[in-house]
Scaffold this active site. Structure first.
Site, PDB file in Angstrom:
ATOM      1  N   TYR A 154     -12.905 -22.383  39.675  1.00  0.00           N
ATOM      2  CA  TYR A 154     -13.968 -22.526  40.397  1.00  0.00           C
ATOM      3  C   TYR A 154     -14.862 -23.562  39.882  1.00  0.00           C
ATOM      4  O   TYR A 154     -15.226 -23.671  38.520  1.00  0.00           O
ATOM      5  CB  TYR A 154     -14.773 -21.335  40.467  1.00  0.00           C
ATOM      6  CG  TYR A 154     -16.188 -21.417  41.015  1.00  0.00           C
ATOM      7  CD1 TYR A 154     -17.216 -21.239  40.322  1.00  0.00           C
ATOM      8  CD2 TYR A 154     -16.142 -21.332  42.574  1.00  0.00           C
ATOM      9  CE1 TYR A 154     -18.406 -21.222  41.260  1.00  0.00           C
ATOM     10  CE2 TYR A 154     -17.409 -21.395  43.386  1.00  0.00           C
ATOM     11  CZ  TYR A 154     -18.528 -21.343  42.586  1.00  0.00           C
ATOM     12  OH  TYR A 154     -19.401 -21.458  43.431  1.00  0.00           O
ATOM     13  N   ASP A 249     -14.045 -29.924  33.511  1.00  0.00           N
ATOM     14  CA  ASP A 249     -15.304 -29.137  34.122  1.00  0.00           C
ATOM     15  C   ASP A 249     -15.899 -28.249  32.983  1.00  0.00           C
ATOM     16  O   ASP A 249     -14.997 -26.881  32.887  1.00  0.00           O
ATOM     17  CB  ASP A 249     -14.974 -28.332  35.350  1.00  0.00           C
ATOM     18  CG  ASP A 249     -16.360 -27.352  35.867  1.00  0.00           C
ATOM     19  OD1 ASP A 249     -16.239 -26.889  36.981  1.00  0.00           O
ATOM     20  OD2 ASP A 249     -17.125 -27.368  34.958  1.00  0.00           O
ATOM     21  N   LYS A 277     -25.321 -24.596  32.650  1.00  0.00           N
ATOM     22  CA  LYS A 277     -25.587 -23.552  31.984  1.00  0.00           C
ATOM     23  C   LYS A 277     -26.335 -23.470  30.622  1.00  0.00           C
ATOM     24  O   LYS A 277     -27.471 -23.851  30.657  1.00  0.00           O
ATOM     25  CB  LYS A 277     -24.256 -22.827  31.767  1.00  0.00           C
ATOM     26  CG  LYS A 277     -23.832 -22.385  33.218  1.00  0.00           C
ATOM     27  CD  LYS A 277     -22.380 -21.593  33.147  1.00  0.00           C
ATOM     28  CE  LYS A 277     -21.569 -21.436  34.283  1.00  0.00           C
ATOM     29  NZ  LYS A 277     -22.024 -20.282  35.324  1.00  0.00           N
TER      30      LYS A 277
HETATM   31  P1  KE4 Z   1     -23.526 -23.661  39.533  1.00  0.00           P
HETATM   32  O1  KE4 Z   1     -23.631 -24.462  40.714  1.00  0.00           O
HETATM   33  O2  KE4 Z   1     -23.460 -22.176  39.805  1.00  0.00           O
HETATM   34  O3  KE4 Z   1     -24.612 -23.737  38.474  1.00  0.00           O
HETATM   35  O4  KE4 Z   1     -22.048 -23.939  38.787  1.00  0.00           O
HETATM   36  C1  KE4 Z   1     -21.015 -24.005  39.259  1.00  0.00           C
HETATM   37  C2  KE4 Z   1     -19.870 -24.077  38.467  1.00  0.00           C
HETATM   38  C3  KE4 Z   1     -19.243 -24.907  38.250  1.00  0.00           C
HETATM   39  N1  KE4 Z   1     -18.041 -24.979  37.006  1.00  0.00           N
HETATM   40  C4  KE4 Z   1     -17.583 -23.817  36.615  1.00  0.00           C
HETATM   41  C5  KE4 Z   1     -16.531 -23.784  35.709  1.00  0.00           C
HETATM   42  C6  KE4 Z   1     -18.455 -22.594  36.736  1.00  0.00           C
HETATM   43  O5  KE4 Z   1     -17.968 -21.545  36.268  1.00  0.00           O
HETATM   44  C7  KE4 Z   1     -19.508 -22.642  37.672  1.00  0.00           C
HETATM   45  C8  KE4 Z   1     -20.210 -21.392  37.967  1.00  0.00           C
HETATM   46  N2  KE4 Z   1     -19.892 -20.178  37.385  1.00  0.00           N
HETATM   47  C9  KE4 Z   1     -20.210 -19.028  38.172  1.00  0.00           C
HETATM   48  C10 KE4 Z   1     -19.662 -17.828  37.246  1.00  0.00           C
HETATM   49  N3  KE4 Z   1     -18.204 -17.657  37.143  1.00  0.00           N
HETATM   50  C11 KE4 Z   1     -21.517 -18.880  38.552  1.00  0.00           C
HETATM   51  C12 KE4 Z   1     -21.919 -17.464  38.753  1.00  0.00           C
HETATM   52  C13 KE4 Z   1     -22.314 -17.484  40.400  1.00  0.00           C
HETATM   53  O6  KE4 Z   1     -21.669 -18.109  41.115  1.00  0.00           O
HETATM   54  O7  KE4 Z   1     -23.468 -16.834  40.409  1.00  0.00           O
END
Ligand code: KE4
Length: 436
Positions: A154, A249, A277
């Site tokens: 993801y 990523d 994060k």
């Molecule tokens: P954000 O757009 O949520 O800040 O980041 C997206 C993203 C990009 N790349 C990786 C490897 C990620 O894990 C994420 C987002 N992680 C999720 C948790 N699995 C965020 C939690 C959520 O979607 O509320």
């Protein structure tokens, strides 16, 4: 058996239920991000009132050891004194200017000093913005349109990436999302994580059309799947051979599995890296960065357009600077490694003694407990996990004061705020629960 029946009878969640009922009339699903709705484990989500150090406090007065940490950012623990002070001080000087500030250069210097592959960086507001922009940049730099991603990985919710994504989409069982037009994903090629032969075949099929591979160097949105020996190295070799860019990523793994992220652990230099994060310390920050010759294509110095009203926000920069500064102090990652090893060993013993089909996977301060009887090396295998058994485990651990990610397809996090007694308490809870 409803998931609510798994909730330990000593947990009162009535105020959370009330708030969730109201929230569902105001917000789609009652939340601002799908995974928070607990659909991966059934039942209503817990509403959090406050957090302090290793603890979350919910609106019903329950206290939990936090292994979600806002999905990664809170690696120091919540309201860490130097981070709190930095944000309070910055807020007294104003919240947002829409103009350059020295804080943005200060955080840039810290990231560049910590991650050798980063020669130049652009801050944005989320991991989604970071990966979306990095892919646009890769397409601009190479003049090519196709990208490769891996099923179960993801990278945020940009249209081109919502194809067989993991994380929330996996939990909702949607292999891709309605509303994403076919042409938005027509150039997105998919391979199984750890299958470098499939990637090589894609390059052979589209030898001069692939702009980049984007990969979570540790796949942490389908549970936690480690790269098999040689997999990442092969991606580096293929991208170099075919003139494509390699994008790591590291939104989740950056500053989490090592100060320099997974690329430090495996000794691979990607062309671009995405962050999020931890570099915001809990405030909205994402970033993409890497080779200077590539980053010079980004507007306004270059022609590839990307912008953001709150990018480099002073309060978010202050939180990021304070957090990365703490992490750069000697011994921090040795401490994280010790805590993570203690916990993983304890959980593995609990699994062994329970004689159930489960396994603990860990790297650095990230871990996952799969209810599965075979090694999990990709998303197809991960999806065969026993999610009903996970749901029971989740609610029984919650009832014992341990807050885990509400989905089998997520990773758990360990913070510096968790001491040995708390880790032992967590292992004791797991030992009791897994035997049931
Ligand atoms: P954000 O757009 O949520 O800040 O980041 C997206 C993203 C990009 N790349 C990786 C490897 C990620 O894990 C994420 C987002 N992680 C999720 C948790 N699995 C965020 C939690 C959520 O979607 O509320």
């Amino acid at each position: 058996m409803s998931s609510q029946s798994y909730v330990g009878n000593d947990l009162t969640l009535s105020r959370s239920h009330e708030l969730f009922a109201e929230a569902q009339t105001l917000l789609p699903g009652g939340v601002n991000s799908p995974v928070r709705a607990f659909r991966g484990v059934g039942g209503d989500p817990v509403f959090i009132e406050a957090a302090q150090g290793p603890y979350l406090h919910d609106v019903d007065g329950n206290r939990y050891l936090d292994y979600v940490q806002s999905w990664g950012p809170m690696i120091l623990g919540h309201t860490y004194p130097s981070v709190l002070a930095a944000v309070v001080e910055a807020s007294k000087r104003g919240f947002s200017f829409g103009a350059p500030t020295q804080a943005e250069s200060a955080l840039a210097k810290l990231v560049i000093a910590s991650v050798p592959s980063i020669e130049m960086i652009r801050f944005v507001n989320s991991g989604t913005e970071a990966t979306m922009s990095a892919l646009r940049l890769a397409r601009a730099f190479t003049g090519r349109d196709k990208i490769i991603k891996f099923s179960g990985c993801y990278h945020g919710h940009a249209d081109m990436l919502l194809v067989q994504a993991g994380s929330g989409v996996a939990t909702m069982g949607l292999p891709d999302s309605p509303g994403v037009p076919a042409q938005a994903t027509a150039n997105t090629l998919i391979a199984e994580f750890n299958d470098s032969a499939a990637v090589e075949q894609l390059f052979r099929t589209y030898p001069d059309q692939i702009a980049a591979i984007i990969v979570e160097p540790v796949a942490a949105n389908m549970g936690l799947v480690l790269p098999q020996p040689g997999f990442l190295e092969k991606l580096r070799e293929l991208t170099q051979h075919y003139g494509a860019l390699l994008i790591f990523d590291e939104v989740m793994t950056g500053f989490r599995v090592a100060l320099g992220g997974m690329q430090e652990r495996v000794g691979i230099t990607p062309d671009l890296t995405c962050f999020g994060k931890i570099i915001g310390g809990g405030l909205p920050v994402g970033a993409y960065g890497g080779r200077r010759d590539i980053m010079q294509m980004v507007a306004p110095v270059g022609t590839m357009y990307q912008a953001g009203t709150l990018s480099g926000n002073p309060l978010a920069m202050a939180a990021g600077i304070a957090t990365v500064t703490e992490l750069r102090k000697p011994g921090q990652y040795e401490q994280l490694e010790h805590k993570s090893q203690v916990l993983a060993d304890g959980l593995s013993r609990a699994v062994h003694d329970s004689h159930i089909d489960a396994q603990v996977v860990r790297i650095g301060a990230m871990f996952c407990l799969y209810f599965h009887n075979e090694p999990v090396t990709n998303y197809t295998i991960a999806k065969r996990s026993d999610t009903a058994r996970f749901a029971r485990y989740f609610w029984q651990m919650l009832a014992r004061g341990v807050y885990l990610p509400p989905s089998q397809f997520e990773s758990c996090f360990i913070s510096l705020a968790l001491d040995d007694a708390m880790l032992a308490e967590t292992v004791k809870a797991a030992s009791e629960v897994l035997k049931q």
